[in-house]
Design a protein around this motif. Sequence first.
Motif, short mmCIF file in Angstrom:
data_model
loop_
_atom_site.label_atom_id
_atom_site.label_comp_id
_atom_site.label_asym_id
_atom_site.label_seq_id
_atom_site.Cartn_x
_atom_site.Cartn_y
_atom_site.Cartn_z
N GLY A 23 0.81 -1.20 0.00
CA GLY A 23 0.00 0.00 0.00
C GLY A 23 0.85 1.25 0.00
N LEU A 24 0.27 2.33 0.50
CA LEU A 24 0.96 3.63 0.54
C LEU A 24 1.55 3.88 1.92
CD1 LEU A 24 1.70 6.44 -0.56
CD2 LEU A 24 -0.61 7.20 0.05
N SER A 25 2.87 4.00 1.98
CA SER A 25 3.57 4.36 3.21
C SER A 25 4.06 5.79 3.07
CB SER A 25 4.76 3.43 3.46
OG SER A 25 4.33 2.10 3.64
N VAL A 26 3.69 6.65 4.01
CA VAL A 26 4.11 8.06 3.96
C VAL A 26 5.13 8.32 5.05
CG1 VAL A 26 1.97 8.88 2.90
CG2 VAL A 26 2.14 8.74 5.38
N ILE A 27 6.09 9.19 4.74
CA ILE A 27 7.14 9.57 5.69
C ILE A 27 7.06 11.06 5.92
CG2 ILE A 27 9.62 9.62 6.13
CD1 ILE A 27 9.92 7.23 4.25
N THR A 28 6.84 11.47 7.17
CA THR A 28 6.78 12.89 7.53
C THR A 28 7.77 13.15 8.64
OG1 THR A 28 5.01 12.52 9.17
CG2 THR A 28 4.33 12.98 6.89
N GLY A 29 7.97 14.42 8.96
CA GLY A 29 8.87 14.76 10.05
C GLY A 29 9.24 16.22 10.02
N GLU A 30 10.02 16.61 10.99
CA GLU A 30 10.46 17.99 11.11
C GLU A 30 11.39 18.36 9.96
OE1 GLU A 30 12.48 17.79 14.75
OE2 GLU A 30 10.72 17.29 15.95
N THR A 31 11.40 19.62 9.63
CA THR A 31 12.32 20.10 8.59
C THR A 31 13.76 19.87 9.04
OG1 THR A 31 10.74 21.77 7.89
CG2 THR A 31 13.03 22.10 7.25
N PHE A 463 8.33 8.18 -4.01
CA PHE A 463 8.15 9.59 -4.36
C PHE A 463 8.76 10.43 -3.25
CE2 PHE A 463 4.75 7.29 -6.45
CZ PHE A 463 4.74 7.82 -7.72
N ASP A 464 9.82 11.14 -3.59
CA ASP A 464 10.54 11.96 -2.60
C ASP A 464 10.15 13.42 -2.76
OD1 ASP A 464 12.22 12.95 -0.71
OD2 ASP A 464 14.07 12.48 -1.78
N GLU A 465 9.13 13.85 -1.98
CA GLU A 465 8.63 15.23 -1.99
C GLU A 465 8.26 15.70 -3.40
OE1 GLU A 465 10.73 18.12 0.30
OE2 GLU A 465 11.27 16.71 1.87
N VAL A 466 7.62 14.81 -4.16
CA VAL A 466 7.18 15.19 -5.50
C VAL A 466 5.96 16.10 -5.46
CG1 VAL A 466 8.10 13.12 -6.59
CG2 VAL A 466 5.77 13.09 -5.68
N ASP A 467 5.38 16.27 -4.27
CA ASP A 467 4.20 17.14 -4.14
C ASP A 467 4.58 18.57 -3.78
OD1 ASP A 467 5.10 16.70 -1.58
OD2 ASP A 467 3.37 15.51 -0.96
N THR A 468 5.84 18.93 -3.95
CA THR A 468 6.28 20.29 -3.68
C THR A 468 5.51 21.28 -4.57
OG1 THR A 468 8.49 19.51 -3.12
CG2 THR A 468 8.26 21.84 -3.67
N GLY A 469 5.02 22.36 -3.95
CA GLY A 469 4.28 23.37 -4.72
C GLY A 469 2.80 23.09 -4.79
N ILE A 470 2.34 22.02 -4.14
CA ILE A 470 0.92 21.65 -4.14
C ILE A 470 0.36 21.89 -2.75
CG2 ILE A 470 -0.69 19.72 -4.41
CD1 ILE A 470 1.27 18.52 -6.42
N VAL A 494 7.68 10.51 0.65
CA VAL A 494 8.13 11.52 1.61
C VAL A 494 7.33 12.79 1.34
CG1 VAL A 494 10.06 12.91 2.42
CG2 VAL A 494 10.43 10.52 1.73
N THR A 495 6.65 13.33 2.35
CA THR A 495 5.76 14.46 2.10
C THR A 495 5.74 15.42 3.29
OG1 THR A 495 3.49 15.08 1.50
CG2 THR A 495 3.74 13.24 3.02
N HIS A 496 5.30 16.65 3.01
CA HIS A 496 5.07 17.62 4.07
C HIS A 496 3.60 18.06 4.10
CE1 HIS A 496 5.67 19.95 0.38
NE2 HIS A 496 4.93 20.89 0.95
N LEU A 497 2.78 17.41 3.27
CA LEU A 497 1.38 17.77 3.16
C LEU A 497 0.53 16.88 4.06
CD1 LEU A 497 1.03 18.24 -0.71
CD2 LEU A 497 1.34 20.01 1.03
#
Length: 560
Positions: A23-31, A463-470, A494-497
Amino acid sequence: MLIHLSIKNLAIVKSLDIDFRQGLSVITGETGAGKSIAIDALGLCLGDRAEASLVRANSSKADVSATFDTTQLLNVQKWLIDNDFMDADEVPADLIIRRVISSEGRSKAYINGFPVPLQQLKLLASNLVSVHGQHAHQQLLKPDMQKRVVDNFADHADLLHDVKSHYGSLNQAHRELELLLGEQQSRTDRKSLLEYQVQELDEFALSENEFQELEIEHKKLSNSQTLLEQTQKSFYCLYDADENSAMNAVQTSVEMLAELQEHDAELSPIVAILNEALINLDEASNQLRAYSDKLEIDPMRMQQVEQRYSKALDFARKHGVRPEALYNCHQLLATELSELNKQEESLDALQQQLSVLNSQYLKSAKKLSESRIIASQALAQQVETHIQAMNMTKAKFSVQVDFDPRQSASSSGLDRIQFTISTNPGIAPDALDKVVSGGELSRVGLALQVISSKGNQIPTMIFDEVDTGISGPTASVVGKLLRKLGASCQVICVTHLPQVAASGNQQMFVTKFTDNETTETHMICLKENERIEELARLLAGDTLTDSAIANAKELLQHYQ
């Protein structure tokens, strides 16, 4: 699929073990916490370049290993069998890829414990994981990448192979022609010289070993008068001088000693020797007479031999060889002239062959172009559907494929391919780099990546922060898109959204710890209540309010 990743002493990671699920595994965290560290570590297992700077400070080596479940990966099993990493009748087991990097920058790679060269590791990795980096969208602005996207979507590897094969033959023929044409002037000059030299030597027609024979005859004819006089004189002294000849003297000695040997037997051998001398003198005299009788003084023949002998010496000096080697020199020059004539014939034949090869190349390139046109229409329609769903409701996306037989041939055909887009009604479509913003480019790129993943056999996509700008509603659509993709293959993002993070089947949290002396990165798999807190942080920042918690719960429930 990827089921486990182990990292030791890599960058700011001291020790980290991560389990992944389908499935979809997301990775988030502090800058700055190192959200991409898992992606970087996996990249090393896939054959990325290793540097000494990647090894954690005060450590002798970094060690990363990735474990894959290959039960359903038939192409991977075949690769392992073909490369002797497993037997054909062996039950598929977990595949472990390991990479060790020393503090000096040297690295070693292993497949199931067997050391392997990096190139072989890369071949295996291409069947396991597809990585899309945060700067991948910028590559879409390049014509070559746009062409590659169309070809991947069209899945016409056989047409690409035909074009590449015909191009290779055509290119080789062009190089040969250029070489022949480049040497044509020098070849023409050399040919003219050789034609003159060979014709001259052909007319002289010196046969093999003839010079040696001429030299002998020339010497004999030059001294013929002396030879005649001296041989006649020798014959006279040996035989014809009556009582003063050598024959008469020896005969007299033999007669005198023959009588004496009756008184002393020791004289018998001497008499035998003198008798033998008589025989030899008689034979020599006969041969001298015969030689002098046939010896002729022929001024005409002397003149002929003199002329040919002198001419042979002149030719030898002219060609810079010894007279004895003149015949071989003639043969070499004739052979070289023949080869030059063959090259001229090859030039004509090659020009005719080029015409045929060019026709074959154009035919295969045209077929490829026709396939691209069909594929580009379907690709454009799917991209347009996806980007309209990502809050680009009025966008019109198209793929232009222009076949131009006038341009230089290439291994990828004769097409100019360009992605064009119109983001607002009434505005004519134009190239991506002239129209879209960074966020819009990210959406187009993400749509293309999702579309291109359908039908491929690669089990894991990253996908390594491919959602940048969204952001906003678009992020929600992206999250749903990635989750849908995760239903058919393993997706790690990897996402920040928060919207994308909430869409994951599994969420990892990356945090950084420091004691002012050392820094370590940790990654943990979040439970539901921990996910809610992390989503609230992404929504509202570091200060968690009841409202943010409530929004996070609602967001998570919406996707689960």
